[in-house]
Motif scaffolding. Structure first.
Motif, PDB file in Angstrom:
ATOM      1  N   ILE A  13      -8.719  10.346  42.202  1.00 59.47           N
ATOM      2  CA  ILE A  13      -7.929  11.433  42.777  1.00 59.47           C
ATOM      3  C   ILE A  13      -8.329  12.767  42.160  1.00 59.47           C
ATOM      4  O   ILE A  13      -8.389  13.802  42.843  1.00 59.47           O
ATOM      5  CB  ILE A  13      -6.424  11.166  42.567  1.00 59.47           C
ATOM      6  N   ILE A  14      -8.612  12.760  40.857  1.00 56.62           N
ATOM      7  CA  ILE A  14      -9.069  13.989  40.195  1.00 56.62           C
ATOM      8  C   ILE A  14     -10.346  14.501  40.841  1.00 56.62           C
ATOM      9  O   ILE A  14     -10.486  15.686  41.149  1.00 56.62           O
ATOM     10  CB  ILE A  14      -9.290  13.739  38.689  1.00 56.62           C
ATOM     11  N   VAL A  15     -11.289  13.576  41.065  1.00 52.18           N
ATOM     12  CA  VAL A  15     -12.561  13.966  41.677  1.00 52.18           C
ATOM     13  C   VAL A  15     -12.334  14.478  43.094  1.00 52.18           C
ATOM     14  O   VAL A  15     -12.869  15.511  43.502  1.00 52.18           O
ATOM     15  CB  VAL A  15     -13.541  12.775  41.682  1.00 52.18           C
ATOM     16  N   SER A  16     -11.532  13.739  43.876  1.00 51.14           N
ATOM     17  CA  SER A  16     -11.309  14.145  45.266  1.00 51.14           C
ATOM     18  C   SER A  16     -10.556  15.466  45.348  1.00 51.14           C
ATOM     19  O   SER A  16     -10.754  16.239  46.288  1.00 51.14           O
ATOM     20  CB  SER A  16     -10.535  13.057  46.020  1.00 51.14           C
ATOM     21  N   SER A  17      -9.694  15.737  44.363  1.00 51.47           N
ATOM     22  CA  SER A  17      -8.942  16.989  44.372  1.00 51.47           C
ATOM     23  C   SER A  17      -9.841  18.205  44.233  1.00 51.47           C
ATOM     24  O   SER A  17      -9.466  19.309  44.623  1.00 51.47           O
ATOM     25  CB  SER A  17      -7.898  16.988  43.239  1.00 51.47           C
ATOM     26  N   MET A  18     -11.004  18.006  43.660  1.00 51.63           N
ATOM     27  CA  MET A  18     -11.896  19.129  43.399  1.00 51.63           C
ATOM     28  C   MET A  18     -12.517  19.697  44.672  1.00 51.63           C
ATOM     29  O   MET A  18     -12.830  20.888  44.729  1.00 51.63           O
ATOM     30  CB  MET A  18     -13.003  18.699  42.432  1.00 51.63           C
ATOM     31  N   PHE A  19     -12.693  18.837  45.693  1.00 49.47           N
ATOM     32  CA  PHE A  19     -13.406  19.363  46.867  1.00 49.47           C
ATOM     33  C   PHE A  19     -12.981  18.785  48.205  1.00 49.47           C
ATOM     34  O   PHE A  19     -13.128  19.433  49.242  1.00 49.47           O
ATOM     35  CB  PHE A  19     -14.918  19.151  46.702  1.00 49.47           C
ATOM     36  N   ALA A 355      -4.209  21.157  46.140  1.00 47.64           N
ATOM     37  CA  ALA A 355      -5.254  20.336  45.523  1.00 47.64           C
ATOM     38  C   ALA A 355      -5.147  20.405  44.001  1.00 47.64           C
ATOM     39  O   ALA A 355      -5.320  19.402  43.304  1.00 47.64           O
ATOM     40  CB  ALA A 355      -6.636  20.793  45.982  1.00 47.64           C
ATOM     41  N   ASN A 356      -4.857  21.597  43.464  1.00 49.26           N
ATOM     42  CA  ASN A 356      -4.655  21.725  42.018  1.00 49.26           C
ATOM     43  C   ASN A 356      -3.428  20.951  41.566  1.00 49.26           C
ATOM     44  O   ASN A 356      -3.420  20.340  40.494  1.00 49.26           O
ATOM     45  CB  ASN A 356      -4.506  23.196  41.639  1.00 49.26           C
ATOM     46  N   TYR A 357      -2.381  21.009  42.382  1.00 45.68           N
ATOM     47  CA  TYR A 357      -1.172  20.239  42.064  1.00 45.68           C
ATOM     48  C   TYR A 357      -1.502  18.759  41.907  1.00 45.68           C
ATOM     49  O   TYR A 357      -1.140  18.110  40.913  1.00 45.68           O
ATOM     50  CB  TYR A 357      -0.129  20.463  43.171  1.00 45.68           C
ATOM     51  N   ARG A 358      -2.197  18.216  42.893  1.00 49.13           N
ATOM     52  CA  ARG A 358      -2.539  16.799  42.847  1.00 49.13           C
ATOM     53  C   ARG A 358      -3.535  16.518  41.728  1.00 49.13           C
ATOM     54  O   ARG A 358      -3.493  15.466  41.078  1.00 49.13           O
ATOM     55  CB  ARG A 358      -3.120  16.366  44.198  1.00 49.13           C
TER      56      ARG A 358
END
Length: 431
Positions: A13-19, A355-358
């Motif tokens: 999820i961290i990776v996906s949140s980036m882009f 996205a930053n929230y997640r």
């Protein structure tokens, strides 16, 4: 493998949140981003039908990649629809948006009731449930590390047939939900998505949108508060259920205890949305802080025992009340939740903000699950307490900055500019 799987999910999820959220939402629109992301969740349930490192880790990555786009699309869709309805009703956009968030989270948090009820009723049919001996009960709660990784009778895996029945139920509900969204949900941002596809921004412009959000000081200050959301949810789901409920009562009771959390969370999510109009955001954050603080201190000293059955339900009820403040929204002027907080502070950059929230909530989850099997329970509680205190200090700073320089909101614009403000909030493709 459970904790490892959860760690992989939130790392993905961290990776996906980036882009991924800005790219998918801008190209597919909120509706089809939601449908595709829900399919990732269903895939994880299929992976559990044949649990193994290969199947669980693969589907954990798939779920994680779909997690951030799902929540970002959901937040964006609620914001768009709320602003559209506000324009029709001649109301303030933020007020309607927060009402929509309240209704959504009332329904969403209730899923903990139905999901855990399903698991409890199914696993309760297990005929091999045994009484927990007194020597095993001495290992429960804080103050000892002996229960870490122990293989006692209270952690025995339920019968495979019962597990498959439960997974089949989850898969059926997931597929049904996808069909309902695909068929009946209005595609509100279809025109914006089509316009974006015809005039695409460079990939790196969209990719860096999430990181550009970090140049805002307010975003930096609320990172610990957002991470605490992951910490506290991770603790309840991973540590309270293991060291207190499973250890002292057995794994078949986890669902019933979590039903109490879900029911309280759901009801308070809706109630606080109404109450905030009279109390304001600071009072609700204070209530959540005091509730979590008292629970953490109490858990440091409580030794769980089956004779104290009611106490097992008191803690998740109080935790659910506090989590309702952390997770849901209240009246727009008195925001008291992360989705509403992000949507109001950063309403011109909603996809990047959500996205930053997640992203940062997932960082909290990853940290909580990553050290779960390596440090003692009392240390985890002290870490949770420290993060809570730090989060509230920095949140107070954000409140001070917001008081000095209020964020421009739809309702505060002059009447001649009101239409343009609403238009800007709805035009989600303009980052």
């Amino acid at each position: 493998m459970g904790v490892a799987s959860l760690s992989v999910i939130y790392a993905a999820i961290i990776v996906s949140s980036m882009f991924l959220p800005p790219i998918l939402i801008k190209n597919l629109g909120c509706k089809w981003t939601i449908v595709g992301s829900m399919a990732c969740y269903v895939a994880y349930s299929f992976g559990n039908l044949a649990p193994g490192w290969a199947s669980l880790m693969t589907t954990s990555v798939i779920l994680g990649l779909g997690g951030s786009p799902l929540w970002s699309a959901k937040c964006t869709y609620l914001t768009i629809s709320g602003n559209m309805q506000a324009a029709k009703d001649n109301k303030r956009g933020q007020d309607v948006v927060n009402q929509y968030f309240g209704i959504f989270f009332l329904i969403f948090q209730s899923s903990a009731v139905w999901g855990n009820l399903m698991s409890s009723l199914i696993f309760g049919q297990d005929t091999e449930i045994t009484k927990i001996p007194e020597e095993d009960l001495q290992l429960c709660g804080a103050g000892t590390c002996e229960y870490m990784g122990s293989n006692t009778t209270n952690t025995t895996r339920p019968a495979t047939e019962l597990v498959n029945i439960l997974l089949g139920s989850y898969i059926s509900v997931g597929i049904l939900a996808m069909i309902l969204v695909a068929v009946f949900l209005d595609n509100l941002d279809r025109a914006e998505s089509q316009a974006f596809r015809e005039n695409r921004d460079p990939f790196w412009t969209v990719f860096l949108a999430t990181f550009k959000q970090l140049t805002d000081k307010r975003q930096i200050l609320i990172i610990p508060l957002t991470m605490y959301s992951g910490f506290e949810q991770g603790f309840l789901a991973g540590d309270y259920t293991k060291y207190y409920v499973t250890c002292a009562l057995g794994i078949h009771m986890v669902g019933y205890v979590m039903i109490c959390f879900g029911a309280t969370n759901s009801l308070c999510s809706y109630a606080f949305g109404k109450l905030s109009q009279y109390t304001g955001r600071a009072a609700l954050f204070g209530l959540a802080t005091v509730s979590n603080f008292c629970c953490i201190i109490s858990l440091l000293f409580w030794k769980p025992h089956p004779d104290q059955m009611a106490v097992f339900f008191v803690f998740p009820a109080l935790w659910g009340m506090a989590d309702a403040v952390w997770q849901t929204q209240t009246n727009g002027k008195h925001f008291a939740s992360f989705p509403a907080l992000y949507g109001i502070l950063f309403h011109n950059h909603k996809e990047a903000a959500f996205a930053n929230y997640r992203l940062w909530e997932s960082v909290g989850f990853v940290i909580a699950f990553a050290y779960s099997n390596f440090i003692c329970l009392d240390v985890k509680l002290y870490v949770l307490l420290s993060v809570l205190i730090l989060s509230m200090v920095l949140y107070a700073w954000v409140e001070y900055e917001e008081h000095k320089n209020p964020t421009a909101r739809e309702g505060s614009a002059p009447e001649k500019e009101k239409e343009q403000v609403v238009e800007n909030c709805i035009a989600q493709t303009q980052l």
